[in-house]
Design a protein around this motif. Structure first.
Motif, PDB file in Angstrom:
ATOM      1  N   LEU A   1       0.522  -0.841   0.403  1.00 42.49           N
ATOM      2  CA  LEU A   1      -0.133   0.208   0.022  1.00 42.49           C
ATOM      3  C   LEU A   1       0.662   1.047   0.380  1.00 42.49           C
ATOM      4  N   ALA A   2       2.539   1.043  -0.096  1.00 40.66           N
ATOM      5  CA  ALA A   2       3.318   2.408  -0.557  1.00 40.66           C
ATOM      6  C   ALA A   2       4.369   1.707  -0.749  1.00 40.66           C
ATOM      7  N   ARG A   3       5.066   2.497  -1.452  1.00 44.52           N
ATOM      8  CA  ARG A   3       5.907   2.217  -2.114  1.00 44.52           C
ATOM      9  C   ARG A   3       7.142   1.129  -1.178  1.00 44.52           C
ATOM     10  N   GLU A   4       7.125   2.233   0.135  1.00 42.64           N
ATOM     11  CA  GLU A   4       8.034   1.677   1.370  1.00 42.64           C
ATOM     12  C   GLU A   4       7.172   0.316   2.419  1.00 42.64           C
ATOM     13  N   GLY A   5       5.995  -0.012   1.125  1.00 35.08           N
ATOM     14  CA  GLY A   5       5.009  -0.344   1.999  1.00 35.08           C
ATOM     15  C   GLY A   5       5.113  -2.086   3.134  1.00 35.08           C
ATOM     16  N   TYR A   6       6.236  -2.394   4.135  1.00 38.85           N
ATOM     17  CA  TYR A   6       7.048  -3.279   4.622  1.00 38.85           C
ATOM     18  C   TYR A   6       5.971  -4.601   5.633  1.00 38.85           C
ATOM     19  N   GLY A   7       4.604  -3.464   5.978  1.00 37.19           N
ATOM     20  CA  GLY A   7       3.554  -4.040   6.819  1.00 37.19           C
ATOM     21  C   GLY A   7       2.094  -3.265   5.842  1.00 37.19           C
ATOM     22  N   TRP A   8       0.937  -4.264   6.573  1.00 39.89           N
ATOM     23  CA  TRP A   8      -0.042  -3.761   5.687  1.00 39.89           C
ATOM     24  C   TRP A   8      -0.721  -2.635   6.621  1.00 39.89           C
ATOM     25  N   GLY A   9       0.360  -2.248   7.938  1.00 38.77           N
ATOM     26  CA  GLY A   9      -0.242  -1.128   8.148  1.00 38.77           C
ATOM     27  C   GLY A   9       0.680   0.158   7.592  1.00 38.77           C
ATOM     28  N   VAL A  10       1.887   0.183   7.106  1.00 39.50           N
ATOM     29  CA  VAL A  10       1.832   1.586   6.362  1.00 39.50           C
ATOM     30  C   VAL A  10       1.304   2.135   4.661  1.00 39.50           C
ATOM     31  N   VAL A  11       0.940   2.496   5.293  1.00 38.09           N
ATOM     32  CA  VAL A  11      -0.107   2.916   3.917  1.00 38.09           C
ATOM     33  C   VAL A  11       0.413   4.905   3.446  1.00 38.09           C
ATOM     34  N   ARG A  12       1.001   5.034   2.226  1.00 39.61           N
ATOM     35  CA  ARG A  12       0.922   6.387   2.127  1.00 39.61           C
ATOM     36  C   ARG A  12      -0.304   6.436   0.733  1.00 39.61           C
ATOM     37  N   PRO A  13      -1.531   7.468   1.243  1.00 39.42           N
ATOM     38  CA  PRO A  13      -2.535   7.543  -0.187  1.00 39.42           C
ATOM     39  C   PRO A  13      -2.084   8.214  -1.314  1.00 39.42           C
ATOM     40  N   ARG A  14      -1.241   9.410  -1.663  1.00 35.88           N
ATOM     41  CA  ARG A  14      -0.877   9.619  -2.528  1.00 35.88           C
ATOM     42  C   ARG A  14       0.244   8.717  -2.916  1.00 35.88           C
ATOM     43  N   GLU A  15       1.105   7.419  -3.040  1.00 38.28           N
ATOM     44  CA  GLU A  15       1.480   6.555  -3.858  1.00 38.28           C
ATOM     45  C   GLU A  15       0.243   5.955  -4.162  1.00 38.28           C
ATOM     46  N   LEU A  16      -0.851   5.036  -3.107  1.00 39.05           N
ATOM     47  CA  LEU A  16      -1.925   4.068  -3.827  1.00 39.05           C
ATOM     48  C   LEU A  16      -2.826   4.548  -4.745  1.00 39.05           C
TER      49      LEU A  16
ATOM     50  N   THR B   1       9.144 -17.700  12.781  1.00 34.49           N
ATOM     51  CA  THR B   1       8.693 -16.796  13.179  1.00 34.49           C
ATOM     52  C   THR B   1       8.863 -15.612  11.946  1.00 34.49           C
ATOM     53  N   PRO B   2       8.067 -14.645  12.549  1.00 32.23           N
ATOM     54  CA  PRO B   2       8.143 -13.222  11.364  1.00 32.23           C
ATOM     55  C   PRO B   2       9.525 -13.115  11.227  1.00 32.23           C
ATOM     56  N   ALA B   3       9.977 -12.681   9.851  1.00 30.38           N
ATOM     57  CA  ALA B   3      10.736 -11.869   9.873  1.00 30.38           C
ATOM     58  C   ALA B   3      10.627 -10.652   8.559  1.00 30.38           C
ATOM     59  N   PRO B   4      11.322  -9.185   8.830  1.00 31.22           N
ATOM     60  CA  PRO B   4      11.693  -8.300   7.670  1.00 31.22           C
ATOM     61  C   PRO B   4      10.816  -8.737   6.628  1.00 31.22           C
ATOM     62  N   ALA B   5      10.037  -8.403   6.092  1.00 30.94           N
ATOM     63  CA  ALA B   5       9.253  -8.085   4.553  1.00 30.94           C
ATOM     64  C   ALA B   5      10.516  -6.848   3.814  1.00 30.94           C
ATOM     65  N   GLY B   6      10.064  -7.675   2.120  1.00 30.76           N
ATOM     66  CA  GLY B   6      10.676  -7.011   1.672  1.00 30.76           C
ATOM     67  C   GLY B   6      10.088  -5.952   0.603  1.00 30.76           C
ATOM     68  N   VAL B   7       9.840  -5.406  -0.510  1.00 30.55           N
ATOM     69  CA  VAL B   7       8.786  -4.539  -1.612  1.00 30.55           C
ATOM     70  C   VAL B   7      10.078  -4.882  -3.081  1.00 30.55           C
ATOM     71  N   ARG B   8       8.849  -5.724  -4.270  1.00 29.22           N
ATOM     72  CA  ARG B   8       9.641  -5.632  -5.130  1.00 29.22           C
ATOM     73  C   ARG B   8       8.925  -4.499  -5.973  1.00 29.22           C
ATOM     74  N   ALA B   9       9.875  -3.896  -6.790  1.00 35.26           N
ATOM     75  CA  ALA B   9       9.850  -2.537  -7.613  1.00 35.26           C
ATOM     76  C   ALA B   9       8.820  -3.317  -8.246  1.00 35.26           C
ATOM     77  N   GLN B  10       8.401  -3.842  -8.998  1.00 38.81           N
ATOM     78  CA  GLN B  10       7.882  -4.407 -10.102  1.00 38.81           C
ATOM     79  C   GLN B  10       7.157  -3.756 -11.144  1.00 38.81           C
ATOM     80  N   ALA B  11       7.777  -3.097 -12.548  1.00 41.31           N
ATOM     81  CA  ALA B  11       7.361  -2.517 -13.383  1.00 41.31           C
ATOM     82  C   ALA B  11       6.145  -2.995 -14.288  1.00 41.31           C
TER      83      ALA B  11
END
Length: 402
Positions: free
Chosen positions: A272-287, A337-347
């Motif tokens: 939900l954001a370019r750097e949205g590493y969790g469901w709680g990270v939402v940047r309305p403009r990017e979304l 056990t949960p580990a840090p997530a990543g975000v793929r920059a998919q064109a």
């Protein structure tokens, strides 16, 4: 325009640093500045993946991904060896657990051979010789796959390039003129260069538009969710499922890293954001930008069933565990056990096509790297040389013009 440097690179991930490194190696004395908005290198795609050195077996023969991954894997292992960076050539298994996966597994064997990758076909008993706890109907062993610490690689590329790296330098404005390119950062600093290289990863399309170019694609971010395996002794090396050919994602797999721990994942869900590493990270403009892109809706309509499965595994640990158990029956929910997530920059193209190859485009005084998700870390050294070839061509053209 007076110039602060010859080449200005935006982005301090592994591709940006490899490009800076390649420029200074190909043309010693070239002044290179790298701008990175974070406080250090490799904070996004580069530092948030499973650390795999990919063999190149998955990629279309003749594509940049295939050629650069095969070449890049060998070069990455050599680079790590020369600079004392933790790495290991482990090999990996790609395992079919259902009969309908067998034709796809066989197709991967053929693709691997076309790409010049040695592969060995295995039956169930041979799978257990490599991975005693893994079960499958058939598998292939790819011996050239490995793991390394890409964060350390990025730091070494930055150090040995001789480039000036400026951290905390977020680009806000780009002005391109016949005589060069000027970039203004968030703190008001202005950097002037003869040529610009855009390696901004998750923000590469935005940077392209700042430069006045229409990239013809948008980055649609997909979050990759990982777990750590509490019993790493269950896995000796790298174990992958047979991938779905409709998607660039490789499915939930098991990866023993250079630290001896085992990473499980990733799941792939819309971020939900370019750097949205969790469901709680939402940047309305990017979304809103993602939702306004026609390609996003076309992906959703075409692949909603696949996406629904990924979402289910994201929201249900039981479902995620069930996906892992197809390969590793001994695993339980308690083992993950949960580990840090990543975000793929998919064109994603306007028609909804997921770009399946690296995209490198040129514009006046500018080189844009517009699609460089996995296996870009593996292929970073060849990608860097290609970027260097193009941007040095810009500088050579300027000298000829004079």
């Amino acid at each position: 325009m007076s110039h602060d440097c010859d080449v200005l690179v935006i982005g301090g991930g592994i591709v940006g640093m490899a490009s800076a490194h390649a420029v200074t190696r190909a043309a010693p004395g070239t002044r290179v500045v790298v701008l990175e908005k974070e406080a250090g290198p490799a904070r996004h795609q580069t530092g948030r993946n499973s650390g795999v050195i990919h063999s190149g077996i998955y990629y279309r023969p003749g594509s940049l991904k295939a050629r650069y991954a095969v070449r890049g894997a060998a070069e990455m292992i050599k680079f790590c060896s020369e600079h004392g960076i933790p790495h290991e050539v482990t090999g990996k298994l790609i395992v079919a657990t259902e009969r309908d996966e067998l034709p796809r597994l066989h197709a991967l064997v053929q693709r691997g051979r076309l790409n010049g990758i040695p592969v060995r076909e295995l039956g169930p008993a041979q799978i257990e010789e490599y991975e005693p706890e893994v079960r499958g109907l058939a598998a292939i062993h790819v011996g050239s796959t490995g793991v390394c610490d890409y964060g350390r690689v990025t730091e070494e590329l930055a150090r040995s390039s001789g480039a000036e790296v400026r951290y905390g330098a977020e680009v806000r404005v780009i002005a391109r003129r016949a005589s060069g390119v000027a970039v203004r950062c968030a703190d008001g600093t202005v950097v002037r260069a003869k040529a610009l290289v855009n390696c901004a990863g998750l923000h590469c399309d935005r940077v392209a538009r700042l430069a006045g170019d229409s990239p013809g694609m948008r980055i649609v971010p997909f979050r990759g969710e990982y777990f750590d395996l509490a019993r790493p002794e269950l896995v000796r090396g790298l174990v992958y499922p047979v991938p779905d050919p409709a998607f660039p994602f490789l499915g939930v797999h098991l990866t023993r890293g250079v630290d001896g721990g085992v990473h499980v994942g990733p799941n792939a869900v819309p971020a939900l954001a370019r750097e949205g590493y969790g469901w709680g990270v939402v940047r309305p403009r990017e979304l809103a930008g993602t939702l306004a892109w026609p390609g996003s809706w076309r992906i959703a309509r075409q692949h909603w069933r696949y996406g629904a499965g990924e979402l289910h595994r994201s929201l249900s640990k039981r479902a995620f565990t069930a996906a892992v158990r197809r390969l590793l029956p001994a695993v339980t929910e308690a083992d993950l056990t949960p580990a840090p997530a990543g975000v793929r920059a998919q064109a994603v193209l306007r028609d909804g096509t997921l770009a399946d190859d690296f995209l490198i485009r040129e514009a006046p005084r500018t080189v844009h790297v517009l699609n460089a998700p996995s296996p870009a870390a593996t292929a970073s050294l060849p990608i860097g040389r290609e970027v260097a070839r193009r941007v040095l061509g810009v500088l050579a053209g300027e000298r000829v013009g004079r």
